[in-house]
Design an enzyme around this catalytic site. Structure first.
Site, PDB file in Angstrom:
ATOM      1  N   ASP A 100       7.112  18.015  19.303  1.00 55.68           N
ATOM      2  CA  ASP A 100       7.605  19.098  18.425  1.00 55.68           C
ATOM      3  C   ASP A 100       7.107  20.572  18.887  1.00 55.68           C
ATOM      4  O   ASP A 100       5.741  20.528  19.166  1.00 55.68           O
ATOM      5  CB  ASP A 100       7.004  18.752  17.044  1.00 55.68           C
ATOM      6  CG  ASP A 100       7.549  19.567  15.888  1.00 55.68           C
ATOM      7  OD1 ASP A 100       8.585  19.660  15.718  1.00 55.68           O
ATOM      8  OD2 ASP A 100       6.645  19.716  14.943  1.00 55.68           O
ATOM      9  N   GLY A 148      13.828   4.632   1.976  1.00 55.40           N
ATOM     10  CA  GLY A 148      13.439   3.558   2.313  1.00 55.40           C
ATOM     11  C   GLY A 148      13.578   2.923   3.574  1.00 55.40           C
ATOM     12  O   GLY A 148      13.284   1.585   3.819  1.00 55.40           O
ATOM     13  N   ASP A 152       0.832  -1.451  -0.102  1.00 57.36           N
ATOM     14  CA  ASP A 152      -0.082   0.061  -0.006  1.00 57.36           C
ATOM     15  C   ASP A 152       0.896   1.231   0.249  1.00 57.36           C
ATOM     16  O   ASP A 152       0.504   2.191   0.786  1.00 57.36           O
ATOM     17  CB  ASP A 152      -0.765  -0.185   1.401  1.00 57.36           C
ATOM     18  CG  ASP A 152      -1.852  -1.321   1.192  1.00 57.36           C
ATOM     19  OD1 ASP A 152      -2.403  -1.657   0.136  1.00 57.36           O
ATOM     20  OD2 ASP A 152      -1.969  -1.819   2.197  1.00 57.36           O
ATOM     21  N   HIS A 185      18.011  17.035  13.402  1.00 64.74           N
ATOM     22  CA  HIS A 185      17.801  17.043  11.892  1.00 64.74           C
ATOM     23  C   HIS A 185      17.291  18.514  11.547  1.00 64.74           C
ATOM     24  O   HIS A 185      16.988  18.846  10.212  1.00 64.74           O
ATOM     25  CB  HIS A 185      16.266  16.184  11.796  1.00 64.74           C
ATOM     26  CG  HIS A 185      15.199  16.902  12.758  1.00 64.74           C
ATOM     27  ND1 HIS A 185      15.453  16.776  14.124  1.00 64.74           N
ATOM     28  CD2 HIS A 185      14.033  17.439  12.387  1.00 64.74           C
ATOM     29  CE1 HIS A 185      14.297  17.193  14.700  1.00 64.74           C
ATOM     30  NE2 HIS A 185      13.281  17.567  13.721  1.00 64.74           N
ATOM     31  N   GLU A 199      10.307  20.159  22.624  1.00 58.53           N
ATOM     32  CA  GLU A 199      11.403  21.067  21.753  1.00 58.53           C
ATOM     33  C   GLU A 199      11.283  22.453  22.021  1.00 58.53           C
ATOM     34  O   GLU A 199      10.328  23.169  21.706  1.00 58.53           O
ATOM     35  CB  GLU A 199      11.281  20.921  20.168  1.00 58.53           C
ATOM     36  CG  GLU A 199      12.118  21.657  19.272  1.00 58.53           C
ATOM     37  CD  GLU A 199      11.489  21.770  17.958  1.00 58.53           C
ATOM     38  OE1 GLU A 199      12.255  22.199  16.943  1.00 58.53           O
ATOM     39  OE2 GLU A 199      10.372  21.474  17.441  1.00 58.53           O
ATOM     40  N   HIS A 201      -0.074  21.016  14.399  1.00 62.33           N
ATOM     41  CA  HIS A 201      -0.563  20.845  12.968  1.00 62.33           C
ATOM     42  C   HIS A 201      -0.554  19.678  12.265  1.00 62.33           C
ATOM     43  O   HIS A 201      -0.202  18.572  13.097  1.00 62.33           O
ATOM     44  CB  HIS A 201       0.341  21.731  12.175  1.00 62.33           C
ATOM     45  CG  HIS A 201       1.759  21.362  12.136  1.00 62.33           C
ATOM     46  ND1 HIS A 201       2.633  21.798  12.917  1.00 62.33           N
ATOM     47  CD2 HIS A 201       2.184  20.540  11.304  1.00 62.33           C
ATOM     48  CE1 HIS A 201       3.848  21.341  12.730  1.00 62.33           C
ATOM     49  NE2 HIS A 201       3.582  20.402  11.604  1.00 62.33           N
ATOM     50  N   ARG A 260       8.662  12.843  22.508  1.00 56.16           N
ATOM     51  CA  ARG A 260       9.240  14.347  22.188  1.00 56.16           C
ATOM     52  C   ARG A 260       8.100  15.280  21.528  1.00 56.16           C
ATOM     53  O   ARG A 260       7.805  14.731  20.499  1.00 56.16           O
ATOM     54  CB  ARG A 260      10.666  14.005  21.441  1.00 56.16           C
ATOM     55  CG  ARG A 260      11.199  15.399  21.115  1.00 56.16           C
ATOM     56  CD  ARG A 260      10.966  15.986  19.726  1.00 56.16           C
ATOM     57  NE  ARG A 260      11.550  16.998  19.268  1.00 56.16           N
ATOM     58  CZ  ARG A 260      11.251  17.658  18.270  1.00 56.16           C
ATOM     59  NH1 ARG A 260      10.360  17.275  17.475  1.00 56.16           N
ATOM     60  NH2 ARG A 260      12.197  18.588  17.624  1.00 56.16           N
TER      61      ARG A 260
END
Length: 614
Positions: free
Chosen positions: A341, A182, A150, A442, A369, A257, A339
């Site tokens: 965001d 991936g 899927d 990141h 954060e 969001h 965590r």
């Protein structure tokens, strides 16, 4: 003018740091002999009540060779963020003394000292204390050979698990983040033994819920693992295998969001006729703030693919925090915490509810954060109360990370010492013990690039791509610096967080270059051995590092050293980021070198060492 003296040390404020409510705090100041100061007074106020402080008279305690020492005891009665300064009368005039940048008294400016008062019942989970976080960006860590089902047809999968992500806009001038390498949950499971070799005790996973971008911060379905990552059963298995290896798992909660391309908003129509955008009668309609239905709505930082939610909306609160909510669902599958965001964009009522739900499961971890000092953060016009005992356990400790990187790259041990002391003074000890101390994430450049690469200064993606791979000599300098930075990171108070691939030598500036695939088979084995050694040493001294006292020993332009001390032993950590040898102070006797390189009490250029004292 002869000055009063007060400093942030145990002589002048006891106990140091944040204090529990109903605990007495002793303040002292020194007034020079022969001065005409009278009626020394401690002034304490709650945040914002600057014109109506509580006055506490100081009384003479001791006569010193150069000054008279005055003291007062103040007992805060409830959790609050408090501020204090001092006043005296001189020749009938009231003089006020505030703090300078080093924490000492000055008659200039108007900066108050801070006193954080937390709930006496405040506790944080023990399972992470003295441990090691490991942050994984799931698409880029490890790709297993497990077949997937899927998979949406609008995704582009790289044929090889290597190389740069797509960074240029498409033909329409948009950056869609729709290319994937991936990485999946099964790939993480396969590498649990590797993580144990690094000393990892807690996995922090960037978003894993279904979402239609490679970063997955645009959630499409909060109750479903993204199909490229695997299945909900794979997550259950990951938690089982990790827990057997004594590794906990915390998830990224993106709750301010959703994605526009989601089950809840569904602007793109992927999810049929439902969703707040498609159906004015949708049960999710009240979650969003439409200014002109359906085309104009409030979104995160103006990105129309990220419609904001109303976190205080009862149905949304229940959906995330209720008995059958999202948090409950993933904790029942094995998650050990979250965590959050953009925690500073989440209202207090939402943070309160999240904590309540997590703590109903016992020792679950809640990290926020927050990029600045979280004890006194002002967000959207009002002061937050993250660390008073009713909301967060800890935060991403960017102040430490930034200060370490700056010191190792540029020098200046005094600035590093000041930043460390500020955090330790303002944060409750329970918070300090679980802080996520990162050098890379990141959201920021890789540590090796930040330490040795050309200065970034907001360069565009083309420049970042052309400077992604460091010249060999620059890379070697970066390795040398990363070793010293990580030595500080691993032994300062809090818990180090290793961003996947830093230990293997990954470089890169900002998104997406800091999110490249882990270089399996092409790792820098010298760096790997260094980080394995750091992890082993943390494990050997985990009890001491969980709550051991921090004491600065030396700092200069190029040298920094400190003690972590607890009954039964002490660790002295020292780094020399200069080009000449440095002599280090070895307090006590019978120092035993347990890590790094040192010749007696001398550190060679760009070397670090750890000594143990019985």
């Amino acid at each position: 003018m002869e000055m009063i003296f007060h400093a942030q040390d145990s002589t002048y404020k006891s106990p140091l740091g944040a204090v529990p409510a109903q605990s007495p705090v002793r303040f002292q100041i020194d007034l020079p002999h022969g001065s005409s100061y009278e009626q020394p007074t401690l002034l304490v106020c709650q945040d914002g009540q600057w014109d109506s402080p509580l006055s506490v008279q100081l009384t003479l305690q001791d006569v010193l060779p150069q000054a008279n020492r005055f003291a007062a005891v103040y007992t805060p009665d409830q959790p609050a963020l408090l501020f204090y300064h001092f006043s005296c009368i001189q020749n009938g005039k009231t003089l006020h003394f505030f703090r300078d940048e080093n924490g000492s008294a000055t008659d200039q400016g108007d900066r108050w000292w801070q006193l954080t008062v937390y709930d006496p019942a405040y506790q944080t989970p023990d399972f992470i204390k003295g441990g090691l976080y490991y942050q994984i960006f799931p698409d880029r860590f490890r790709r297993s050979e497990t077949p997937k089902e899927d998979i949406p047809s609008d995704r582009t999968l790289h044929s090889e698990f290597q190389g740069l992500p797509v960074f240029r806009p498409n033909a329409q001038g948009k950056i869609l983040n729709d290319d994937y390498f991936g990485g999946d949950l099964r790939g993480i499971i396969e590498k649990i033994p590797y993580l144990r070799e690094l000393g990892v005790t807690c996995l922090y996973l960037n978003p894993i819920f279904e979402a239609h971008s490679n970063h997955r911060y645009n959630t499409a379905d909060y109750r479903k693992i993204d199909p490229l990552l695997g299945t909900n059963e794979d997550f259950l298995e990951l938690c089982r295998v990790a827990h057997e290896a004594e590794i906990s798992v915390i998830l990224d909660g993106v709750f301010s969001h959703t994605g526009s391309d989601s089950l809840y908003f569904n602007r793109e129509g992927r999810y049929g006729a439902g969703g707040a955008y498609q159906d004015p009668q949708s049960p999710y309609r009240s979650w969003y703030q439409f200014e002109q239905y359906p085309y104009k709505y409030q979104s995160w930082w103006g990105f129309d693919t990220l419609p904001n939610v109303r976190e205080e909306e009862p149905s949304y609160l229940e959906f995330i925090c209720g008995d059958d909510g999202v948090l409950e669902y993933w904790m029942n599958l094995g998650a050990d915490g979250f965590r959050l965001d953009v925690a500073d964009e989440l209202p207090d009522c939402f943070l309160d509810a999240v904590r309540c739900r997590l703590k109903s499961h016992g020792a679950k971890l809640l990290i926020g954060e927050v990029w600045e000092d979280a004890s006194n953060k002002i967000a959207y016009g009002y002061r937050r109360r993250y660390l008073l005992g009713e909301q967060l356990d800890g935060v991403m400790n960017y102040p430490f990370g930034n200060a370490i990187l700056s010191f190792i790259r540029n020098g200046g041990g005094q600035a590093l010492a000041r930043t460390i002391w500020e955090v330790l003074e303002n944060y409750p000890p329970q918070t300090v013990a679980v802080l996520m101390n990162s050098l890379s994430t990141h959201d920021i450049p890789r540590a090796i690039t930040a330490l040795a690469g050309d200065p970034f200064y907001g360069q565009d993606r083309e420049w970042q791509a052309s400077h992604h791979f460091l010249p060999l000599d620059v890379y070697q300098a970066g390795k040398r610096r990363l070793r010293l930075a990580s030595l500080l990171q691993y032994f300062l108070p809090g818990v180090p967080c290793l961003y996947y691939g830093d230990e293997a030598g990954l470089s890169g500036y900002k998104d997406p270059f800091n999110r490249c695939p882990y270089p399996w088979g092409q790792e820098d084995h010298e760096l790997l051995d260094w980080f394995r050694g750091l992890g082993a040493l943390r494990q050997a001294f985990s009890s001491l590092l969980a709550d051991g006292e921090y004491l600065p020993v030396q700092w200069s332009e190029n040298l920094f050293s400190f003690l972590r001390r607890k009954e039964g032993g002490s660790l002295l950590v020292a780094v020399n980021r200069g080009n000449t040898p440095c002599q280090i102070s070895l307090p006590g006797k019978n120092a035993r070198l347990v890590f790094g390189h040192a010749k007696g009490g001398q550190l060679d250029p760009w070397e670090g060492a750890v000594f143990f004292y019985e």
